[in-house]
Design an enzyme around this catalytic site. Structure first.
Site, PDB file in Angstrom:
ATOM      1  N   HIS A 125       0.818  -1.215   0.000  1.00 49.04           N
ATOM      2  CA  HIS A 125       0.000   0.000   0.000  1.00 49.04           C
ATOM      3  C   HIS A 125       0.852   1.265   0.000  1.00 49.04           C
ATOM      4  O   HIS A 125       0.336   2.366  -0.159  1.00 49.04           O
ATOM      5  CB  HIS A 125      -0.931  -0.005   1.217  1.00 49.04           C
ATOM      6  CG  HIS A 125      -2.015   1.018   1.174  1.00 49.04           C
ATOM      7  ND1 HIS A 125      -2.077   2.071   2.059  1.00 49.04           N
ATOM      8  CD2 HIS A 125      -3.078   1.160   0.348  1.00 49.04           C
ATOM      9  CE1 HIS A 125      -3.133   2.811   1.783  1.00 49.04           C
ATOM     10  NE2 HIS A 125      -3.763   2.286   0.756  1.00 49.04           N
TER      11      HIS A 125
ATOM     12  N   ARG B  33     -11.616  12.024   7.628  1.00 47.11           N
ATOM     13  CA  ARG B  33     -12.651  11.968   6.617  1.00 47.11           C
ATOM     14  C   ARG B  33     -13.659  10.863   6.887  1.00 47.11           C
ATOM     15  O   ARG B  33     -14.843  11.006   6.623  1.00 47.11           O
ATOM     16  CB  ARG B  33     -12.035  11.732   5.238  1.00 47.11           C
ATOM     17  CG  ARG B  33     -13.051  11.813   4.104  1.00 47.11           C
ATOM     18  CD  ARG B  33     -12.543  11.154   2.841  1.00 47.11           C
ATOM     19  NE  ARG B  33     -12.676   9.714   2.887  1.00 47.11           N
ATOM     20  CZ  ARG B  33     -11.717   8.865   2.557  1.00 47.11           C
ATOM     21  NH1 ARG B  33     -10.541   9.302   2.195  1.00 47.11           N
ATOM     22  NH2 ARG B  33     -11.919   7.557   2.609  1.00 47.11           N
TER      23      ARG B  33
END
Length: 342
Positions: free
Chosen positions: A88, A213
């Site tokens: 990632h 978020r």
């Protein structure tokens, strides 16, 4: 096909669309000169989608044809890697005959998402960081080795404990009566151990401010437990995706950017990278980005006790809502104009 929803028609109602904000071609790079040489001279930080993704593409184009470049390594998300480790991290390593440079980002190296996601990319020739990035690539190719990193924090082997150490230092400072704070900009914080460690910091007197978020397992505003915790979440024009980590350090703050959210899968089951940011000018910019996000009263909302509320509910009668993404675009526009006139 949910992808079709990314381009809905406006049906002739232009007011349904945001006004255009084209990515900016910044003047930090002089394209008559080698980008690699410029990065070797000074660290740079790109902030998408405010900055054009062309800056990064130009670097790759130069590296691909330069006779000085001897090797290019890039990690790409969602391609086959080791069967038990998802890669990632967002990394580029460019080796030249006279040294090397590295790019460490928070988002996918993809020009499509770079128009929609807010992401950061550090470009550096710092020898220690570049060497660590090279070792990350060696680890991706041979996951059975156990490299030691001097600057980077690298999951799954060498990130969780260094993060605990950074938080523990703030706890010790707070208990000693010194200034202590943690400011994080992430997508998600749900890992139970990291949540517990942040609660420990808050109860010790550390000021913890989070710009998030998505998912968050912390509850601010609980009397006697999390009163020193503030969280602001932004759902706006761009998908907030950049990750910034700042630890007060008793007046000597440490700054990091990277690819990892504080989720168990990221910390324990993925190859993730956080890089320190040493350049003072870039550090000031990271402070500005986080501060803008925490101030957002137009697209930001926050949790207080059990209630989720938009911050605009608390605005005074003469106080205008503050939009962090518009403020950042104007900031970079002014920066570009200053460079033009400089």
């Amino acid at each position: 096909n949910m992808r079709d929803l990314m381009d809905l028609p406006d049906c002739g109602r232009k007011g349904l669309r945001f006004p255009k904000q084209p990515p900016l071609q910044m003047n930090e790079f002089h394209y008559t000169q080698s980008m690699i040489h410029q990065i070797m001279h000074q660290d740079r930080c790109l902030h998408f989608p405010y900055y054009s993704f062309d800056h990064f593409l130009r670097l790759l184009q130069e590296a691909a044809i330069s006779e000085e470049v001897t090797e290019i390594r890039i990690s790409l998300y969602r391609v086959l890697g080791h069967e038990k480790l998802k890669v990632h991290s967002k990394l580029v390593y460019i080796r030249t005959k006279h040294g090397g440079i590295a790019c460490i980002g928070s988002g996918n190296l993809h020009e499509g998402t770079a128009r929609l996601y807010t992401d950061l990319m550090l470009m550096t020739a710092h020898k220690g960081i570049v060497h660590d990035v090279m070792q990350v690539f060696d680890f991706i190719e041979r996951p059975f080795i156990a490299p030691h990193f001097h600057h980077l924090l690298v999951a799954p082997n060498d990130m969780r404990q260094p993060l605990y150490n950074l938080i523990n230092k703030e706890i010790r400072l707070a208990r000693a009566g010194q200034e202590a704070y943690i400011r994080l900009k992430l997508n998600h914080i749900v890992d139970e151990k990291m949540v517990a460690k942040l609660y420990e910091a808050v109860t010790a007197g550390v000021r913890v401010e989070l710009c998030l978020r998505g998912n968050c397992s912390l509850l601010p505003g609980v009397p006697g437990y999390s009163e020193g915790l503030f969280i602001n979440a932004i759902i706006s024009r761009y998908l907030e995706h950049s990750r910034i980590y700042v630890f007060g350090g008793g007046g000597e703050p440490k700054y990091y950017i990277g690819s990892t959210d504080w989720m168990t899968r990221n910390l324990d089951r993925r190859i993730e990278v956080m890089t320190p940011v040493y350049d003072p000018a870039i550090q000031r910019e990271l402070d500005f980005i986080i501060s803008a996000g925490l101030r957002d009263t137009e697209q930001g909302y926050y949790v207080q006790g059990e209630a989720v509320r938009p911050r605009r509910d608390d605005l005074g009668p003469d106080e205008a809502p503050f939009n962090s993404q518009q403020a950042l675009y104007k900031y970079y526009e002014a920066k570009k104009n200053k460079e033009n006139n400089g």
